[in-house]
Design a protein around this motif. Structure first.
Motif, PDB file in Angstrom:
ATOM      1  N   ILE A   7       1.063  -1.199  -0.018  1.00  0.00           N
ATOM      2  CA  ILE A   7       0.023   0.021  -0.108  1.00  0.00           C
ATOM      3  C   ILE A   7       0.791   1.262  -0.253  1.00  0.00           C
ATOM      4  O   ILE A   7       1.738   1.432   0.742  1.00  0.00           O
ATOM      5  CB  ILE A   7      -0.903   0.006   1.144  1.00  0.00           C
ATOM      6  N   MET A   9       0.487   4.566   1.126  1.00  0.00           N
ATOM      7  CA  MET A   9      -0.526   5.193   2.018  1.00  0.00           C
ATOM      8  C   MET A   9      -0.376   6.816   1.651  1.00  0.00           C
ATOM      9  O   MET A   9       0.372   7.495   2.108  1.00  0.00           O
ATOM     10  CB  MET A   9       0.045   4.824   3.466  1.00  0.00           C
ATOM     11  N   VAL A  34      -3.404   2.465   9.584  1.00  0.00           N
ATOM     12  CA  VAL A  34      -2.491   1.422   9.437  1.00  0.00           C
ATOM     13  C   VAL A  34      -2.674   0.179  10.704  1.00  0.00           C
ATOM     14  O   VAL A  34      -2.960  -0.985  10.190  1.00  0.00           O
ATOM     15  CB  VAL A  34      -1.142   1.821  10.177  1.00  0.00           C
ATOM     16  N   LEU A  49       2.141  -7.573   4.381  1.00  0.00           N
ATOM     17  CA  LEU A  49       1.572  -6.315   4.141  1.00  0.00           C
ATOM     18  C   LEU A  49       2.727  -5.413   4.079  1.00  0.00           C
ATOM     19  O   LEU A  49       3.277  -5.152   5.004  1.00  0.00           O
ATOM     20  CB  LEU A  49       0.558  -5.684   5.095  1.00  0.00           C
ATOM     21  N   THR A  50       2.872  -4.825   2.761  1.00  0.00           N
ATOM     22  CA  THR A  50       3.989  -3.738   2.847  1.00  0.00           C
ATOM     23  C   THR A  50       3.647  -2.515   2.899  1.00  0.00           C
ATOM     24  O   THR A  50       2.654  -2.095   2.009  1.00  0.00           O
ATOM     25  CB  THR A  50       5.021  -4.087   1.626  1.00  0.00           C
ATOM     26  N   LEU A  51       3.904  -1.636   3.670  1.00  0.00           N
ATOM     27  CA  LEU A  51       3.385  -0.248   3.794  1.00  0.00           C
ATOM     28  C   LEU A  51       4.409   0.531   3.453  1.00  0.00           C
ATOM     29  O   LEU A  51       5.381   0.753   4.078  1.00  0.00           O
ATOM     30  CB  LEU A  51       2.646   0.022   5.216  1.00  0.00           C
ATOM     31  N   TYR A  52       4.211   1.487   2.418  1.00  0.00           N
ATOM     32  CA  TYR A  52       5.263   2.775   2.167  1.00  0.00           C
ATOM     33  C   TYR A  52       4.908   3.902   3.154  1.00  0.00           C
ATOM     34  O   TYR A  52       4.035   4.508   3.059  1.00  0.00           O
ATOM     35  CB  TYR A  52       4.923   3.043   0.765  1.00  0.00           C
ATOM     36  N   ALA A  53       5.890   3.856   4.175  1.00  0.00           N
ATOM     37  CA  ALA A  53       5.695   4.861   5.109  1.00  0.00           C
ATOM     38  C   ALA A  53       6.421   6.056   5.028  1.00  0.00           C
ATOM     39  O   ALA A  53       6.157   7.179   5.490  1.00  0.00           O
ATOM     40  CB  ALA A  53       5.829   4.118   6.653  1.00  0.00           C
ATOM     41  N   LEU A 125       7.416  -2.510   6.915  1.00  0.00           N
ATOM     42  CA  LEU A 125       7.408  -0.973   6.725  1.00  0.00           C
ATOM     43  C   LEU A 125       8.618  -0.461   5.936  1.00  0.00           C
ATOM     44  O   LEU A 125       9.588  -1.037   6.105  1.00  0.00           O
ATOM     45  CB  LEU A 125       7.541  -0.369   8.261  1.00  0.00           C
ATOM     46  N   TRP A 205      -5.609   8.639   2.771  1.00  0.00           N
ATOM     47  CA  TRP A 205      -5.362   7.409   3.556  1.00  0.00           C
ATOM     48  C   TRP A 205      -5.945   7.450   5.346  1.00  0.00           C
ATOM     49  O   TRP A 205      -6.481   6.705   5.630  1.00  0.00           O
ATOM     50  CB  TRP A 205      -3.773   7.482   3.989  1.00  0.00           C
TER      51      TRP A 205
END
Ligand code: IPE
Ligand code: IPE
Ligand code: MG
Length: 235
Positions: A7, A9, A34, A49-53, A125, A205
């Motif tokens: 995602i 975000m 999140v 689950l990979t989150l573009y933070a 993350l 988001w």
């Protein structure tokens, strides 16, 4: 069900500005999204689950926003330990983590360590991450190993290359979600997204709910993934 959802975000700043708030309050509220999404993925039995933070390019934002984001990261990682334990979530990270401020890095490493035996969702993350950084870094390491004689250039294949990326332990995402109505990749997972299904959502988001995640998965499930073949071949 996808085994890996990624995602981007996006839209925290616009969410805050539309309410007359400082951009950082959008980032603060984004943490709740999140938590919702991580819980939903755990409940659905999704593995990754990979989150573009925080992107490599995000370092160029005003210093007060960068500082606030780093501080938020530390607070979130320690504050969400109960979420990780209750949901059997294993925290992971990809990116140029050496660039993170020491306090951030320590909190992150400690949380990764503490959750390493959890067998549920890998919550990955992407921090100080950009795909071009990862690809260049892999290339340098491949070149160094080839120069040492540990690797023959003619033996380098897709699997070799993948094994040098920071995403090596994880399967490629089947589904990429980007919120906030922007239709771009912004230097995220360029290698891994080769055959990923893309899903764009207009919501900002902080407004993203579990139902929005379910809608994206239902949309993904209706698609025919052909990988270059014809529909007839797939049948
Ligand atoms: C995404 O929201 C979070 C980060 C990039 C850290 P933005 O901060 O990019 O929000 P917009 O795109 O300016 O609304
Ligand atoms: C991408 O969002 C990075 C993250 C979500 C962390 P940006 O808001 O930084 O991307 P651009 O500038 O719109 O491409
Ligand atoms: Mg943005």
């Amino acid at each position: 069900m996808p085994s890996h959802i990624a995602i981007i975000m996006d839209g925290n700043g616009r969410w805050a500005m539309s309410k007359g708030l400082e951009r950082i309050s959008g980032h603060n509220t984004g943490v709740e999204s999140v938590r919702r999404v991580a819980e939903a993925c755990s409940e659905l039995g999704i593995g990754n689950l990979t989150l573009y933070a925080f992107s490599t390019e995000n370092w160029n934002r005003p210093k007060h926003e960068v500082d606030a984001l780093m501080e938020l990261l530390v607070r979130t990682i320690s504050g969400e330990m109960k979420t990780f334990i209750d949901n059997n979530i294993s925290l992971r990270a990809i990116g140029d983590l050496d660039q993170l401020p020491p306090a951030c890095r320590e909190e992150l490493d400690a949380a990764i360590d503490k959750t390493s035996l959890h067998t549920g969702l890998n919550l990955i993350l992407a921090l100080s991450y950009s795909a071009r950084w990862d690809i260049l870094n892999a290339t340098k390491n491949i070149a160094a190993d080839a120069a040492k004689g540990d690797l023959q250039p003619s033996d380098i294949n897709e699997n070799t290359f993948k094994s040098y990326l920071s995403t090596a332990p994880f399967p490629d995402p089947e589904l990429l979600i980007r919120t906030s109505g922007e239709h771009r990749i912004s230097n995220f997972l360029l290698w891994e997204l080769a055959y990923t299904e893309l899903y764009f959502c207009d919501k900002l988001w902080p407004d993203f709910e579990k139902d929005d995640l379910y809608l994206s998965i239902l949309d993904y499930q209706k698609r025919e993934r052909r990988f270059g073949l014809t529909s007839e071949q797939l049948r």
